[in-house]
Structure formats: structure tokens, C-alpha cells
Design a protein around this motif. Structure first.
Motif, PDB file in Angstrom:
ATOM      1  N   CYS A   8       0.831  -1.211   0.000  1.00 19.87           N
ATOM      2  CA  CYS A   8       0.000   0.000   0.000  1.00 19.87           C
ATOM      3  C   CYS A   8       0.860   1.253   0.000  1.00 19.87           C
ATOM      4  O   CYS A   8       1.678   1.453   0.904  1.00 19.87           O
ATOM      5  CB  CYS A   8      -0.916   0.007   1.224  1.00 19.87           C
ATOM      6  SG  CYS A   8      -2.079  -1.364   1.282  1.00 19.87           S
ATOM      7  N   ASN A   9       0.664   2.110  -0.995  1.00 20.60           N
ATOM      8  CA  ASN A   9       1.366   3.384  -1.059  1.00 20.60           C
ATOM      9  C   ASN A   9       0.706   4.395  -0.130  1.00 20.60           C
ATOM     10  O   ASN A   9      -0.499   4.682  -0.271  1.00 20.60           O
ATOM     11  CB  ASN A   9       1.351   3.919  -2.494  1.00 20.60           C
ATOM     12  CG  ASN A   9       2.202   3.081  -3.426  1.00 20.60           C
ATOM     13  OD1 ASN A   9       3.426   3.120  -3.358  1.00 20.60           O
ATOM     14  ND2 ASN A   9       1.560   2.311  -4.291  1.00 20.60           N
ATOM     15  N   PRO A  10       1.457   4.951   0.831  1.00 21.31           N
ATOM     16  CA  PRO A  10       0.873   5.921   1.773  1.00 21.31           C
ATOM     17  C   PRO A  10       0.250   7.109   1.049  1.00 21.31           C
ATOM     18  O   PRO A  10       0.807   7.642   0.084  1.00 21.31           O
ATOM     19  CB  PRO A  10       2.081   6.362   2.606  1.00 21.31           C
ATOM     20  CG  PRO A  10       3.044   5.222   2.507  1.00 21.31           C
ATOM     21  CD  PRO A  10       2.871   4.663   1.126  1.00 21.31           C
ATOM     22  N   GLY A  11      -0.937   7.495   1.525  1.00 19.23           N
ATOM     23  CA  GLY A  11      -1.612   8.654   0.964  1.00 19.23           C
ATOM     24  C   GLY A  11      -2.229   8.435  -0.399  1.00 19.23           C
ATOM     25  O   GLY A  11      -2.827   9.361  -0.963  1.00 19.23           O
ATOM     26  N   VAL A  12      -2.121   7.227  -0.931  1.00 15.76           N
ATOM     27  CA  VAL A  12      -2.645   6.934  -2.273  1.00 15.76           C
ATOM     28  C   VAL A  12      -3.628   5.770  -2.241  1.00 15.76           C
ATOM     29  O   VAL A  12      -4.765   5.889  -2.715  1.00 15.76           O
ATOM     30  CB  VAL A  12      -1.493   6.605  -3.259  1.00 15.76           C
ATOM     31  CG1 VAL A  12      -2.056   6.202  -4.623  1.00 15.76           C
ATOM     32  CG2 VAL A  12      -0.536   7.779  -3.380  1.00 15.76           C
ATOM     33  N   ASP A  13      -3.202   4.651  -1.679  1.00 17.23           N
ATOM     34  CA  ASP A  13      -4.001   3.428  -1.729  1.00 17.23           C
ATOM     35  C   ASP A  13      -4.984   3.335  -0.568  1.00 17.23           C
ATOM     36  O   ASP A  13      -4.898   4.093   0.403  1.00 17.23           O
ATOM     37  CB  ASP A  13      -3.079   2.210  -1.740  1.00 17.23           C
ATOM     38  CG  ASP A  13      -2.270   2.101  -3.021  1.00 17.23           C
ATOM     39  OD1 ASP A  13      -2.813   2.469  -4.087  1.00 17.23           O
ATOM     40  OD2 ASP A  13      -1.107   1.660  -2.967  1.00 17.23           O
TER      41      ASP A  13
ATOM     42  N   ASN B  63       0.356   3.662   8.796  1.00 18.77           N
ATOM     43  CA  ASN B  63       0.977   3.670   7.472  1.00 18.77           C
ATOM     44  C   ASN B  63       0.341   4.665   6.510  1.00 18.77           C
ATOM     45  O   ASN B  63       0.664   4.678   5.322  1.00 18.77           O
ATOM     46  CB  ASN B  63       0.916   2.255   6.876  1.00 18.77           C
ATOM     47  CG  ASN B  63       1.892   1.307   7.545  1.00 18.77           C
ATOM     48  OD1 ASN B  63       3.086   1.347   7.282  1.00 18.77           O
ATOM     49  ND2 ASN B  63       1.384   0.449   8.425  1.00 18.77           N
ATOM     50  N   ASP B  64      -0.561   5.517   7.021  1.00 20.80           N
ATOM     51  CA  ASP B  64      -1.214   6.554   6.214  1.00 20.80           C
ATOM     52  C   ASP B  64      -1.960   5.958   5.023  1.00 20.80           C
ATOM     53  O   ASP B  64      -1.852   6.426   3.896  1.00 20.80           O
ATOM     54  CB  ASP B  64      -0.178   7.584   5.730  1.00 20.80           C
ATOM     55  CG  ASP B  64      -0.833   8.828   5.129  1.00 20.80           C
ATOM     56  OD1 ASP B  64      -2.009   9.091   5.440  1.00 20.80           O
ATOM     57  OD2 ASP B  64      -0.173   9.508   4.317  1.00 20.80           O
ATOM     58  N   ILE B  65      -2.737   4.909   5.311  1.00 17.80           N
ATOM     59  CA  ILE B  65      -3.539   4.244   4.280  1.00 17.80           C
ATOM     60  C   ILE B  65      -5.015   4.457   4.587  1.00 17.80           C
ATOM     61  O   ILE B  65      -5.468   4.232   5.713  1.00 17.80           O
ATOM     62  CB  ILE B  65      -3.236   2.725   4.233  1.00 17.80           C
ATOM     63  CG1 ILE B  65      -1.726   2.470   4.094  1.00 17.80           C
ATOM     64  CG2 ILE B  65      -4.010   2.064   3.103  1.00 17.80           C
ATOM     65  CD1 ILE B  65      -1.093   3.058   2.865  1.00 17.80           C
ATOM     66  N   GLU B  66      -5.771   4.887   3.597  1.00 16.75           N
ATOM     67  CA  GLU B  66      -7.210   5.100   3.764  1.00 16.75           C
ATOM     68  C   GLU B  66      -7.913   3.779   4.051  1.00 16.75           C
ATOM     69  O   GLU B  66      -7.643   2.766   3.399  1.00 16.75           O
ATOM     70  CB  GLU B  66      -7.795   5.723   2.498  1.00 16.75           C
ATOM     71  CG  GLU B  66      -9.307   5.923   2.557  1.00 16.75           C
ATOM     72  CD  GLU B  66      -9.928   6.242   1.212  1.00 16.75           C
ATOM     73  OE1 GLU B  66     -11.176   6.302   1.134  1.00 16.75           O
ATOM     74  OE2 GLU B  66      -9.170   6.432   0.226  1.00 16.75           O
TER      75      GLU B  66
ATOM     76  N   THR C 166      -7.591   0.173  -4.391  1.00 16.93           N
ATOM     77  CA  THR C 166      -7.867  -0.751  -3.293  1.00 16.93           C
ATOM     78  C   THR C 166      -6.909  -1.928  -3.382  1.00 16.93           C
ATOM     79  O   THR C 166      -6.930  -2.678  -4.359  1.00 16.93           O
ATOM     80  CB  THR C 166      -9.327  -1.251  -3.334  1.00 16.93           C
ATOM     81  OG1 THR C 166     -10.211  -0.129  -3.372  1.00 16.93           O
ATOM     82  CG2 THR C 166      -9.628  -2.102  -2.108  1.00 16.93           C
ATOM     83  N   LYS C 167      -6.083  -2.096  -2.372  1.00 16.58           N
ATOM     84  CA  LYS C 167      -5.046  -3.127  -2.416  1.00 16.58           C
ATOM     85  C   LYS C 167      -5.353  -4.358  -1.557  1.00 16.58           C
ATOM     86  O   LYS C 167      -4.968  -5.467  -1.896  1.00 16.58           O
ATOM     87  CB  LYS C 167      -3.703  -2.529  -1.972  1.00 16.58           C
ATOM     88  CG  LYS C 167      -3.159  -1.448  -2.901  1.00 16.58           C
ATOM     89  CD  LYS C 167      -2.731  -2.041  -4.228  1.00 16.58           C
ATOM     90  CE  LYS C 167      -1.992  -1.028  -5.095  1.00 16.58           C
ATOM     91  NZ  LYS C 167      -0.661  -0.707  -4.555  1.00 16.58           N
TER      92      LYS C 167
END
Length: 348
Positions: free
Chosen positions: A92-97, A116-119, A144-145
Motif C-alpha cells: 500500500c502506497n501511503p496517501g494513495v491506496d 501507514n497513512d492508508i485510507e 484498493t489493495k
């Protein structure tokens, strides 16, 4: 179609992992002067001056014999929480995924996502605590990962319908993580048996529950070899200490003892459910495949405080959405369960 290269973070894909002394030499020797350890030993009865096996091969080999999974498909972590965190950091890319959570569920998924700054996209379970597949599908987008599914679920205790999980596995292009911390108590078979069918499946288990090793912090992840390779690349070099490895190995030779505990726990669970149903402040007791029960009451906080006054600690889940008015009660030993019931008889 699942392709790990489509979901792994680019920096992880290109990562050159740390190479420890025990990675570079794995053979037998009489003199080790390669890792800057204290060559004189430890100030303990057991010598812990040498670094542990970074990939915990002996423990994985024994687990392989018990679980029927090759060691290359097993990841060991400092509790399942480490495996959860590594999945976020690997994919998961922080702030993106984003990831899908299905509350009420285990709280560490959201905590780890936030760290991890994941939505997190939350899709509530249905009223009978099952997956809402239509709502999950609507929440998924190209970022969405991961989808986390706890089954048997904490705090509700029930298992998810197997066909619903299989539907997600067959139609989602990211990872579906099935957390089976309580699988030893369940009537359902483990999803470990489906690893060869679904390349995007990750199964989490632990030695903290049925195996009674919560203090050792040994969690397991089972997945395809390529997923395990990514997790091993991201983890700290010596993430499971030598004492935990040695003691886990000893414990894994006592399968019969654990199976006896499981049978007694299930028997005590059934007995406790019948006894609790006699109280007029108990509204409902939800079906459980775990070593705990979720009990809906007319006054959860008052009951909780009453039990605390008598030295009995349960978990107040009354503020959790869909668990309003509920207490989560772990199945104790027969004397502990008897104490619980005896004190509740005096609750007014």
C-alpha cells in the motif's frame, strides 16, 4: 486476474533487503566471528548471545508438518500484528491506496492502516454479522489493495460464509487477507487448504490463542511463495527472537494437549451459554466459533463495572457499532466460569 507486480509498491519491488550475518552463512562451524556477538555467552542459564535463525526454519518445518503447507509458504512474525503491518508496508502506497475493512472486526487493521497513512473504507457487516458483498464491491476502486476478513470474527465470534470469501478471492485483483486467529475453535476448515487455488490469498494464524503462547508473540502468515518472499524482504532481519523460537518448537510437539484444551473450551462454551441464558438481563448470545461469546445485555457497562468490583474482567464492546449493549466474554477454566456465573447471580 491477480498479478503481484500490479499491487506491490515500486520501492519494495526494487528493495535490496538487509543481508545479516546469518543470511550470508547458514552452515555449521565451531567459531563464529562474523556477527559482532558477545563470544563469552549470556548472563543467563541459557545462552542467548548468538543471533537467531532469521527465517525460523526449524519452527516452519514443524508447522509444515502440522498444517500441511511447505515451509516456503509460511511467514513468521512478532505476532500476527507484524504480518498485518508488513502487508501494508509492502503493498500500500501511503496517501494513495486504500483497504477494505468490515466492522465490527479486529481493531489492529485500522490502527496499522492509520500508522501507514492508508485510507480505510469501512463496509459494515450485515445484521447477522456476514459480509455485504454488494457494498464491498461498490467500495473497491483502482487503489484498493487489501481486504481484511476476520473469520471467526472478533468480536462477534461467528465465521464468515465460505462462499462469500471465495467470491471476493475470485473477483478481487488485490490481496484478500483471512485472519484465522480463532480457527482452532471453529467448525469451518481453514482457508490454508485453498492457497493453491487463489494466488491472492493470505491466511493469518497465531500461536497466541488455542496454543496458549500469547506471551511469546509468534504469528503466522500463509501465502504463495512470491508473497512470502516479499514479506521476508520487508521484515526486520531477526524479527522472532531465539527464546520464542525454541519455546514455540517445544510447544508444537504437544498437539494432543492443545486438542484436549480445545475440546474442553468448546464444552465450557456451550455450558456457559446455557447458564447465561437464564439471566433476565441477557438479551441475546450470538453463535460463536471462537473461544469467546458476544453477549447482548440490557446494561453492559453496569454489568462490566459490577464484575470489575469482584475481580472479573470481561470486554465491554457496547460502544462498537452493531455490538451495542454487548459484552465479549472469553471462555475460562471451569472454576473461572463458575465464579463468573456465581457473581452474576448476585447482580441486580
Amino acid at each position: 486476474m491477480f498479478d503481484i507486480n500490479n499491487i506491490i509498491r515500486n520501492n519494495i519491488k526494487n528493495l535490496v533487503p538487509y543481508s545479516s550475518a546469518r543470511d550470508e552463512f547458514k552452515g555449521e562451524a565451531s567459531v563464529f566471528l562474523d556477527a559482532n556477538e558477545n563470544s563469552f555467552g549470556s548472563p543467563l542459564d541459557t545462552a542467548y548471545n548468538r543471533y537467531p535463525d532469521p527465517l525460523q526454519y526449524k519452527v516452519k518445518k514443524r508447522l509444515s508438518e502440522i498444517k500441511g503447507v511447505p515451509p516456503r509458504n509460511i511467514f513468521l512474525g512478532n505476532g500476527s500484528d507484524e504480518a498485518i503491518d508488513i502487508l501494508f508496508r509492502s503493498f500500500c502506497n501511503p496517501g494513495v491506496d486504500n483497504v477494505i475493512l468490515v466492522p465490527p472486526t479486529y481493531g489492529m487493521y485500522e490502527v496499522s492502516a492509520n500508522i501507514n497513512d492508508i485510507e480505510t473504507r469501512k463496509v459494515l457487516l450485515t445484521e447477522d454479522y456476514q459480509l455485504n458483498l454488494e457494498a464491498i464491491a461498490a467500495a473497491i476502486d483502482e487503489h484498493t489493495k487489501l481486504i481484511f476478513i476476520c473469520s471467526p470474527n472478533n468480536p462477534t465470534g461467528n465465521s464468515m460464509h465460505r462462499e462469500d470469501v471465495e467470491t471476493l478471492l475470485a473477483n478481487f485483483s488485490g490481496l484478500v487477507i483471512v485472519d484465522e486467529a480463532y480457527i482452532n475453535y471453529s467448525r469451518q476448515k481453514s482457508f490454508i487448504q485453498e492457497l493453491t487455488e487463489y494466488a491472492n490469498l493470505v491466511v493469518l494464524q497465531t500461536l497466541s490463542k488455542a496454543w496458549g503462547l500469547a506471551a511469546l508473540r509468534v504469528g503466522m502468515a500463509f501465502a504463495s511463495e512470491e508473497i512470502i518472499e516479499v514479506m521476508n524482504k520487508v521484515k526486520p532481519p531477526y524479527n522472532v527472537n531465539e527464546a520464542s523460537q525454541q519455546l514455540a518448537l517445544q510447544a508444537l510437539n504437544n498437539v494432543d494437549t492443545v486438542n484436549n484444551w480445545i475440546r474442553e473450551t468448546l464444552s465450557e462454551r456451550d455450558k456457559l451459554v446455557l447458564q447465561l441464558k437464564e439471566f433476565d438481563f441477557v438479551v441475546d448470545i450470538y453463535p460463536s466459533d471462537a473461544n469467546f461469546i458476544l453477549v447482548k445485555t440490557t446494561g453492559a457497562r453496569d454489568i462490566y463495572n459490577f464484575l470489575v468490583q469482584h475481580g472479573i474482567i470481561v470486554r465491554d464492546r457496547s460502544k462498537v457499532e452493531l455490538c451495542e449493549g454487548s459484552l465479549r466474554i472469553t471462555i475460562g477454566t471451569p472454576p473461572e466460569n463458575e465464579q463468573l456465573i456465581n457473581h452474576l447471580r448476585n447482580y441486580k
